[in-house]
Design a protein around this motif. Structure first.
Motif, PDB file in Angstrom:
ATOM      1  N   THR A 181      31.670 -12.395 -47.990  1.00 52.03           N
ATOM      2  CA  THR A 181      30.229 -12.605 -47.809  1.00 52.03           C
ATOM      3  C   THR A 181      29.824 -12.293 -46.371  1.00 52.03           C
ATOM      4  OG1 THR A 181      30.233 -14.353 -49.482  1.00 52.03           O
ATOM      5  CG2 THR A 181      28.357 -14.281 -47.968  1.00 52.03           C
ATOM      6  N   GLU A 182      28.992 -11.303 -46.192  1.00 53.49           N
ATOM      7  CA  GLU A 182      28.514 -10.959 -44.858  1.00 53.49           C
ATOM      8  C   GLU A 182      27.612 -12.072 -44.325  1.00 53.49           C
ATOM      9  OE1 GLU A 182      26.687  -7.175 -44.534  1.00 53.49           O
ATOM     10  OE2 GLU A 182      28.395  -6.070 -45.376  1.00 53.49           O
ATOM     11  N   HIS A 183      27.776 -12.393 -43.047  1.00 52.85           N
ATOM     12  CA  HIS A 183      26.979 -13.451 -42.430  1.00 52.85           C
ATOM     13  C   HIS A 183      27.155 -13.365 -40.928  1.00 52.85           C
ATOM     14  CE1 HIS A 183      31.029 -15.107 -42.479  1.00 52.85           C
ATOM     15  NE2 HIS A 183      30.648 -15.938 -41.523  1.00 52.85           N
ATOM     16  N   ARG A 184      26.407 -14.183 -40.196  1.00 54.09           N
ATOM     17  CA  ARG A 184      26.561 -14.301 -38.752  1.00 54.09           C
ATOM     18  C   ARG A 184      26.788 -15.760 -38.401  1.00 54.09           C
ATOM     19  NH1 ARG A 184      21.756 -10.726 -36.055  1.00 54.09           N
ATOM     20  NH2 ARG A 184      22.924 -11.233 -34.150  1.00 54.09           N
ATOM     21  N   LEU A 185      27.640 -15.984 -37.410  1.00 50.54           N
ATOM     22  CA  LEU A 185      28.002 -17.327 -36.970  1.00 50.54           C
ATOM     23  C   LEU A 185      27.498 -17.546 -35.555  1.00 50.54           C
ATOM     24  CD1 LEU A 185      29.646 -20.010 -37.097  1.00 50.54           C
ATOM     25  CD2 LEU A 185      31.626 -18.677 -36.305  1.00 50.54           C
ATOM     26  N   PHE A 186      26.750 -18.644 -35.346  1.00 54.89           N
ATOM     27  CA  PHE A 186      26.199 -18.973 -34.034  1.00 54.89           C
ATOM     28  C   PHE A 186      26.735 -20.337 -33.589  1.00 54.89           C
ATOM     29  CE2 PHE A 186      23.250 -16.074 -36.000  1.00 54.89           C
ATOM     30  CZ  PHE A 186      22.888 -15.215 -34.976  1.00 54.89           C
ATOM     31  N   GLY A 187      27.326 -20.364 -32.413  1.00 52.72           N
ATOM     32  CA  GLY A 187      27.851 -21.594 -31.859  1.00 52.72           C
ATOM     33  C   GLY A 187      28.405 -21.320 -30.473  1.00 52.72           C
ATOM     34  N   GLY A 232      33.082 -13.326 -35.050  1.00 52.72           N
ATOM     35  CA  GLY A 232      32.838 -13.949 -33.761  1.00 52.72           C
ATOM     36  C   GLY A 232      31.862 -13.233 -32.856  1.00 52.72           C
ATOM     37  N   ALA A 233      31.142 -12.254 -33.363  1.00 51.56           N
ATOM     38  CA  ALA A 233      30.306 -11.423 -32.487  1.00 51.56           C
ATOM     39  C   ALA A 233      29.194 -12.212 -31.804  1.00 51.56           C
ATOM     40  CB  ALA A 233      29.712 -10.260 -33.279  1.00 51.56           C
ATOM     41  N   ASP A 234      28.682 -13.248 -32.452  1.00 51.79           N
ATOM     42  CA  ASP A 234      27.553 -14.005 -31.893  1.00 51.79           C
ATOM     43  C   ASP A 234      27.991 -15.291 -31.200  1.00 51.79           C
ATOM     44  OD1 ASP A 234      25.112 -12.473 -32.910  1.00 51.79           O
ATOM     45  OD2 ASP A 234      26.239 -12.766 -34.754  1.00 51.79           O
ATOM     46  N   LEU A 235      29.282 -15.491 -31.049  1.00 52.20           N
ATOM     47  CA  LEU A 235      29.779 -16.717 -30.429  1.00 52.20           C
ATOM     48  C   LEU A 235      29.458 -16.719 -28.934  1.00 52.20           C
ATOM     49  CD1 LEU A 235      31.443 -19.276 -31.095  1.00 52.20           C
ATOM     50  CD2 LEU A 235      33.479 -18.005 -30.376  1.00 52.20           C
ATOM     51  N   ASP A 236      28.977 -17.854 -28.446  1.00 56.90           N
ATOM     52  CA  ASP A 236      28.642 -18.017 -27.025  1.00 56.90           C
ATOM     53  C   ASP A 236      29.831 -18.676 -26.326  1.00 56.90           C
ATOM     54  OD1 ASP A 236      27.440 -18.301 -24.587  1.00 56.90           O
ATOM     55  OD2 ASP A 236      25.802 -19.590 -25.273  1.00 56.90           O
ATOM     56  N   VAL A 237      30.485 -17.950 -25.440  1.00 58.95           N
ATOM     57  CA  VAL A 237      31.598 -18.489 -24.654  1.00 58.95           C
ATOM     58  C   VAL A 237      31.030 -18.893 -23.292  1.00 58.95           C
ATOM     59  CG1 VAL A 237      33.873 -18.062 -23.681  1.00 58.95           C
ATOM     60  CG2 VAL A 237      33.243 -17.035 -25.884  1.00 58.95           C
ATOM     61  N   ALA A 293      37.938 -18.164 -30.178  1.00 58.60           N
ATOM     62  CA  ALA A 293      37.139 -16.933 -30.216  1.00 58.60           C
ATOM     63  C   ALA A 293      37.967 -15.759 -30.715  1.00 58.60           C
ATOM     64  CB  ALA A 293      36.580 -16.644 -28.824  1.00 58.60           C
ATOM     65  N   GLN A 294      39.207 -15.674 -30.264  1.00 56.32           N
ATOM     66  CA  GLN A 294      40.092 -14.587 -30.692  1.00 56.32           C
ATOM     67  C   GLN A 294      40.322 -14.630 -32.200  1.00 56.32           C
ATOM     68  OE1 GLN A 294      43.820 -14.236 -28.469  1.00 56.32           O
ATOM     69  NE2 GLN A 294      44.886 -13.813 -30.376  1.00 56.32           N
ATOM     70  N   GLU A 295      40.553 -15.832 -32.737  1.00 57.43           N
ATOM     71  CA  GLU A 295      40.794 -15.965 -34.175  1.00 57.43           C
ATOM     72  C   GLU A 295      39.548 -15.601 -34.984  1.00 57.43           C
ATOM     73  OE1 GLU A 295      43.791 -16.922 -36.019  1.00 57.43           O
ATOM     74  OE2 GLU A 295      44.283 -15.958 -34.116  1.00 57.43           O
ATOM     75  N   LEU A 296      38.390 -16.018 -34.521  1.00 65.46           N
ATOM     76  CA  LEU A 296      37.160 -15.670 -35.232  1.00 65.46           C
ATOM     77  C   LEU A 296      36.919 -14.162 -35.193  1.00 65.46           C
ATOM     78  CD1 LEU A 296      34.893 -18.612 -34.049  1.00 65.46           C
ATOM     79  CD2 LEU A 296      35.821 -18.281 -36.340  1.00 65.46           C
ATOM     80  N   HIS A 297      37.131 -13.558 -34.029  1.00 63.10           N
ATOM     81  CA  HIS A 297      36.973 -12.103 -33.924  1.00 63.10           C
ATOM     82  C   HIS A 297      37.956 -11.388 -34.842  1.00 63.10           C
ATOM     83  CE1 HIS A 297      33.948 -11.562 -30.810  1.00 63.10           C
ATOM     84  NE2 HIS A 297      34.506 -12.532 -30.110  1.00 63.10           N
ATOM     85  N   ARG A 298      39.154 -11.932 -34.982  1.00 63.86           N
ATOM     86  CA  ARG A 298      40.174 -11.311 -35.826  1.00 63.86           C
ATOM     87  C   ARG A 298      39.727 -11.254 -37.287  1.00 63.86           C
ATOM     88  NH1 ARG A 298      44.980 -12.876 -38.423  1.00 63.86           N
ATOM     89  NH2 ARG A 298      44.708 -15.076 -37.875  1.00 63.86           N
ATOM     90  N   HIS A 299      38.883 -12.224 -37.669  1.00 59.06           N
ATOM     91  CA  HIS A 299      38.357 -12.252 -39.028  1.00 59.06           C
ATOM     92  C   HIS A 299      36.965 -11.636 -39.126  1.00 59.06           C
ATOM     93  CE1 HIS A 299      41.593 -15.270 -39.380  1.00 59.06           C
ATOM     94  NE2 HIS A 299      41.616 -14.917 -40.653  1.00 59.06           N
TER      95      HIS A 299
END
Length: 310
Positions: free
Chosen positions: A55-61, A82-87, A73-79
């Motif tokens: 399911t395509e979606h965007r994650l914000f956090g 993680g493109a919208d994650l704020d570090v 962040a690395q694990e989310l990007h691997r899946h």
């Protein structure tokens, strides 16, 4: 065109220890069977489950730029989520330690880290511009508490979104303002997803069924009470009642089951499925996840356990 789905909420590091039925003696060192470390909080769990379902979606956090945050962040990007994650530089990542044992409800020890100060104002405006918006982990984000979340959900509604909320457990055990805060949000929601203890604590009802009726009277949309191994009970805006039993599985890791149910439900709603069918998928996803370990957590659609015959 596929409807858009945005997941907003607590992204963090999760540590799971099992079985833990008591704390060690002072100065002691108890040896247990399992300690697992994995991403990624309620919002991260939903996102990873959605990704496995295709399911395509965007994650914000937000996470900190410490070692824990970099790994999450690395694990989310691997899946691919993680493109919208704020570090956030100079901040620590939120961490929850889940203590599990047979025959008792899970308990958590949590340090919110960056989420203590990460508020609605730090969230990009476009985070609420989608066909479906889920806010999850409300009580794990102190910076979102109260009026900020009300305004966020109202903004999502005004943009035409189907709005869903999963609060999690109030760390004050519902003795402070938590219940009033959540009840104020219900008229904005198309979907509310408490588990059984949360629903009972929110309403003061004696049973999940009674709590469901109280919450449905306040919510503009669907209320779905997650009942763990017993499945779910749901009430719709037109008085619809649905009760689903969960498939029988041998539990290996129950933390995040409710997040997986939310993911399965939303994954089908985005595809245009009726709520009844989407709820079935949610239960199947949650049951499948409970029967898997941390190294192979989230199933594809082809791997979902079947529902028991009615």
């Amino acid at each position: 065109m596929t409807p858009s789905l945005h997941v907003v909420g607590n992204v963090q590091l999760d540590v799971l220890a099992s079985p833990v039925d008591r704390l060690p003696s002072p100065g002691g060192d108890d040896v247990i069977d399992h300690i697992a470390v994995r991403p990624a909080g309620a919002a991260g769990n939903v996102s990873l489950a959605l990704a496995a379902l295709g399911t395509e979606h965007r994650l914000f956090g937000a996470v900190g730029d410490d070692q824990a945050g970099r790994w999450v962040a690395q694990e989310l990007h691997r899946h691919g989520v993680g493109a919208d994650l704020d570090v956030v530089a100079g901040q620590e990542t939120g961490i929850s330690i889940a203590l599990e044992a047979p025959g008792r409800e899970r308990a958590f020890i949590t340090a919110h880290g960056v989420l203590t100060r990460y508020g609605v104002d730090a969230l990009p405006r476009h985070a609420t511009v989608a066909d479906f918006v889920l806010l999850t982990g409300y009580f794990s984000m102190p910076g979102f508490r109260g009026r900020g979340t009300y305004d966020l959900l109202e903004r999502a509604r005004e943009a035409g979104a189907f709005v869903a909320l999963d609060t999690g457990w109030d760390p004050d055990d519902w003795t402070g303002s938590g219940a009033a805060e959540v009840l104020e949000l219900l008229p904005l929601l198309d979907l509310f997803l408490p588990n059984e203890p949360e629903a009972i604590a929110l309403t003061g009802a004696a049973t999940a069924e009674e709590a469901l009726e109280v919450l449905a009277a306040e919510c503009r949309g669907w209320v779905v009470v997650k009942l763990g191994e017993r499945g779910l009970a749901a009430r719709g805006p037109a008085g619809e009642k649905i009760r689903l039993s969960a498939p029988v599985v041998t539990p290996r890791d129950t933390t995040g089951a409710g997040d997986s149910l939310a993911a399965g439900l939303l994954a089908d709603l985005v595809r245009g499925a009726p709520v009844q069918d989407a709820l079935v998928t949610g239960v199947r996803v949650a049951s499948t996840v409970v029967g898997r370990d941390s190294l192979n957590r989230y199933p594809s659609r082809d791997e979902l356990v079947p529902m028991e015959p009615a």
